[in-house]
Design a protein around this motif. Structure first.
Motif, PDB file in Angstrom:
ATOM      1  N   PHE A 314     -67.829  46.442 -28.755  1.00 23.43           N
ATOM      2  CA  PHE A 314     -68.283  46.334 -30.141  1.00 23.43           C
ATOM      3  C   PHE A 314     -68.984  44.992 -30.376  1.00 23.43           C
ATOM      4  CE2 PHE A 314     -65.640  50.018 -30.812  1.00 23.43           C
ATOM      5  CZ  PHE A 314     -66.308  50.694 -31.820  1.00 23.43           C
ATOM      6  N   ALA A 315     -68.505  43.949 -29.701  1.00 18.99           N
ATOM      7  CA  ALA A 315     -69.162  42.652 -29.843  1.00 18.99           C
ATOM      8  C   ALA A 315     -70.628  42.790 -29.428  1.00 18.99           C
ATOM      9  CB  ALA A 315     -68.458  41.598 -28.994  1.00 18.99           C
ATOM     10  N   ALA A 316     -70.868  43.516 -28.344  1.00 20.25           N
ATOM     11  CA  ALA A 316     -72.238  43.688 -27.847  1.00 20.25           C
ATOM     12  C   ALA A 316     -73.045  44.613 -28.761  1.00 20.25           C
ATOM     13  CB  ALA A 316     -72.211  44.241 -26.429  1.00 20.25           C
ATOM     14  N   LEU A 317     -72.426  45.696 -29.196  1.00 22.45           N
ATOM     15  CA  LEU A 317     -73.163  46.652 -30.027  1.00 22.45           C
ATOM     16  C   LEU A 317     -73.627  46.011 -31.341  1.00 22.45           C
ATOM     17  CD1 LEU A 317     -70.922  49.748 -29.322  1.00 22.45           C
ATOM     18  CD2 LEU A 317     -73.407  49.775 -29.123  1.00 22.45           C
ATOM     19  N   LEU A 318     -72.830  45.084 -31.861  1.00 24.40           N
ATOM     20  CA  LEU A 318     -73.155  44.517 -33.173  1.00 24.40           C
ATOM     21  C   LEU A 318     -73.935  43.198 -33.116  1.00 24.40           C
ATOM     22  CD1 LEU A 318     -69.803  45.239 -35.045  1.00 24.40           C
ATOM     23  CD2 LEU A 318     -71.953  46.481 -35.235  1.00 24.40           C
ATOM     24  N   TRP A 319     -73.843  42.521 -31.995  1.00 26.65           N
ATOM     25  CA  TRP A 319     -74.467  41.193 -31.880  1.00 26.65           C
ATOM     26  C   TRP A 319     -75.928  41.155 -32.340  1.00 26.65           C
ATOM     27  CZ3 TRP A 319     -73.165  36.238 -31.174  1.00 26.65           C
ATOM     28  CH2 TRP A 319     -74.098  35.352 -30.628  1.00 26.65           C
ATOM     29  N   PRO A 320     -76.766  42.106 -31.912  1.00 26.49           N
ATOM     30  CA  PRO A 320     -78.173  42.014 -32.315  1.00 26.49           C
ATOM     31  C   PRO A 320     -78.374  42.158 -33.822  1.00 26.49           C
ATOM     32  CG  PRO A 320     -77.888  43.542 -30.474  1.00 26.49           C
ATOM     33  CD  PRO A 320     -76.516  43.239 -30.998  1.00 26.49           C
ATOM     34  N   ALA A 321     -77.358  42.642 -34.533  1.00 31.33           N
ATOM     35  CA  ALA A 321     -77.501  42.790 -35.984  1.00 31.33           C
ATOM     36  C   ALA A 321     -77.149  41.504 -36.729  1.00 31.33           C
ATOM     37  CB  ALA A 321     -76.610  43.942 -36.475  1.00 31.33           C
TER      38      ALA A 321
END
Ligand code: ATP
Ligand code: MG
Length: 465
Positions: A314-321
């Protein structure tokens, strides 16, 4: 009165439509490779016990499908005509679970065999529409799914043809009510019945279609594929706790990269991760690279038998946002560090409305992100303190992930790789060198900036692409 009569005249027709096949194709042991020796002996003994007690009992679902495809099943599910209470009466080691729909778990040491009573689809009837106890909502979504039924009913209420194969361990026969064997041979994921209606009944089936296509390397059959982009937004109405479970199955089963491609292809990513989907539009290359690289790494770790955590994912999925939000807050005058903290908080809170990520994972997400702010600051004793931090490893892996997606960090990942490998005296030399080149490392004592100046911290730049 007239309405009842009308209904009774119409209902056989409806039934016929909902139940396209009431006699199964029987596939004998000469025609398929499945043998009882391939099956957990506990599952076999449960089926035999139930049969000896006079009930019908079969293995069903994922285990039959996977064995036919030479994949080791995750677990073994039994379907039976016995009610949960009747099942429990047969086994000492059985526990009835579930409130909405009762299932029985039969325990054998660490192995649990799930035994479910045959169920039927809830009929759509005018009676149902009139009553405020309706089993469906206005779009046809099944709200209650708690009617027992016959074996035929049970086959028709299942999602995909390949999941509706029943294996009779005694006769080593497969009962096929929905042409599932045909679809196994042709490697197709096909819904049973009218696809649109079945997705409206339960929109999670769209995610399941993607999951099985990725897991088995099957195609989603064209009629089953066609409504998905149109109906994808229905996922917004699914309880967030159920979506969390589904998302873990999608991304933590060893084929996450393929799942991601399919979610994008079928417009299913946006309703699950709205902020990340927006980032994907804003900085497509960077966002896509970061997420797919995280998923490739996750798949690789699973293949290597290494542990994986939902927090990293989840850290990776949300980081670009994150950056878009950080900038918005900074533009409102918030200093960089608090802006980053607040953006992280908001983003996670918003995501949890869609997908209920439990606290035990959201806290480490924040810690992984915080690490990104701390890893550049290595002067004095800081580097050694960071190394001892329990979140160091995840933070470091995350840094390498950002770099692999094209983020410029001035060689920070390599620096940390070297630092972990070297001796104490070499470490001291590395820290001294940092002090000599403060510009390169970001480690020099900073002058406090005044005013609303934007600082490029660890958050990715939205202008990467
Ligand atoms: P795996 O366990 O490998 O993920 P599975 O097919 O066993 O795959 P489960 O989620 O364990 O999947 O469900 C067991 C069976 O229950 C399925 O094979 C399917 O027949 C039925 N099923 C599960 N979810 C649904 C659903 N949403 N709608 C209809 N049938 C379902
Ligand atoms: Mg299963």
């Amino acid at each position: 009165m007239l309405k009842k009569l009308f209904q009774s005249l119409r209902s056989p027709l409806r039934r016929a439509k909902q139940h396209p096949r009431s006699t199964p194709e029987v596939v004998t042991s000469h025609q398929h490779p499945l043998r009882r020796a391939h099956i957990s002996r506990y599952a076999v003994s449960i089926v035999e016990r139930l049969q000896n007690a006079g009930y019908q009992a079969y293995l069903v679902g994922g285990c039959v499908r996977d064995l036919l495809l030479d994949i080791e099943p995750k677990d073994f599910d039994v379907a039976t005509s016995a009610t949960p209470e009747q099942v429990r009466a047969e086994f000492r080691n059985a526990r009835v679970i579930g409130r909405r729909f009762k299932l029985v778990h039969v325990h054998f040491g660490r192995e649990i065999i799930e035994v479910a009573t045959f169920r039927a689809n809830h009929p759509v009837s005018e009676e149902d529409e009139d009553s405020n106890q309706s089993s469906r909502n206005e779009s046809g979504r099944i709200l209650r799914d708690n009617v027992y039924g016959s074996l035929e009913d049970d086959a028709q209420r299942r999602d995909f043809t390949i999941n509706a194969l029943y294996f009779d361990v005694t006769g080593e026969r497969i009962l096929d009510y929905a042409r599932g064997m045909h679809d196994i041979r042709n490697r197709q994921v096909r819904l049973i019945g009218d696809p649109e209606k079945r997705y409206l009944e339960d929109p999670v089936r769209m995610l399941r279609a993607v999951r099985f296509a990725a897991k088995l390397d099957f195609e989603i059959e064209s009629h089953s594929a066609e409504p998905i982009p149109r109906l994808a937004k229905m996922l917004r109405d699914i309880p967030s706790a159920r979506l969390f479970d589904e998302v873990l199955k999608l991304f933590l089963s060893g084929y996450a990269e393929h799942v991601f491609e399919l979610l994008l292809e079928y417009d299913l990513f946006e309703p699950l991760f709205p902020a990340s989907a927006a980032a994907l539009k804003q900085s497509p290359e960077y966002t896509y690279n970061l997420i797919s690289q995280a998923l490739i790494n996750t798949d690789q770790r699973i293949e290597d038998g290494k542990p994986v955590t939902p927090a990293f994912l989840f850290a990776a999925l949300l980081w670009p946002a994150l950056p878009a939000r950080v900038i918005k807050l900074q533009d409102r005058g918030m200093p960089p560090i608090p802006a980053m903290q607040e953006a992280a908080h908001e983003l996670i809170a918003e995501q949890c409305q869609r997908i209920a990520v439990p606290k035990r994972f959201t806290i480490p997400i924040r810690e992984i992100w915080d690490m990104q702010e701390r890893l550049p600051r290595r002067s004095g004793k800081r580097a050694d303190l960071l190394l001892e931090n329990p979140r160091f490893r995840a933070g470091y892996d995350f840094l390498l992930l950002r770099e692999s997606a094209g983020e410029k960090t001035n060689g920070l990942g390599d620096w940390w790789t070297d630092y972990q490998d070297c001796t104490d005296s070499e470490r001291r030399a590395m820290i001294r060198e940092l002090a000599a080149n403060p510009d390169e490392t970001g480690s020099a004592p900073r002058k406090r900036r005044r005013g609303g100046n934007r600082k490029r911290g660890a958050t990715p730049s939205p202008a990467q692409d």
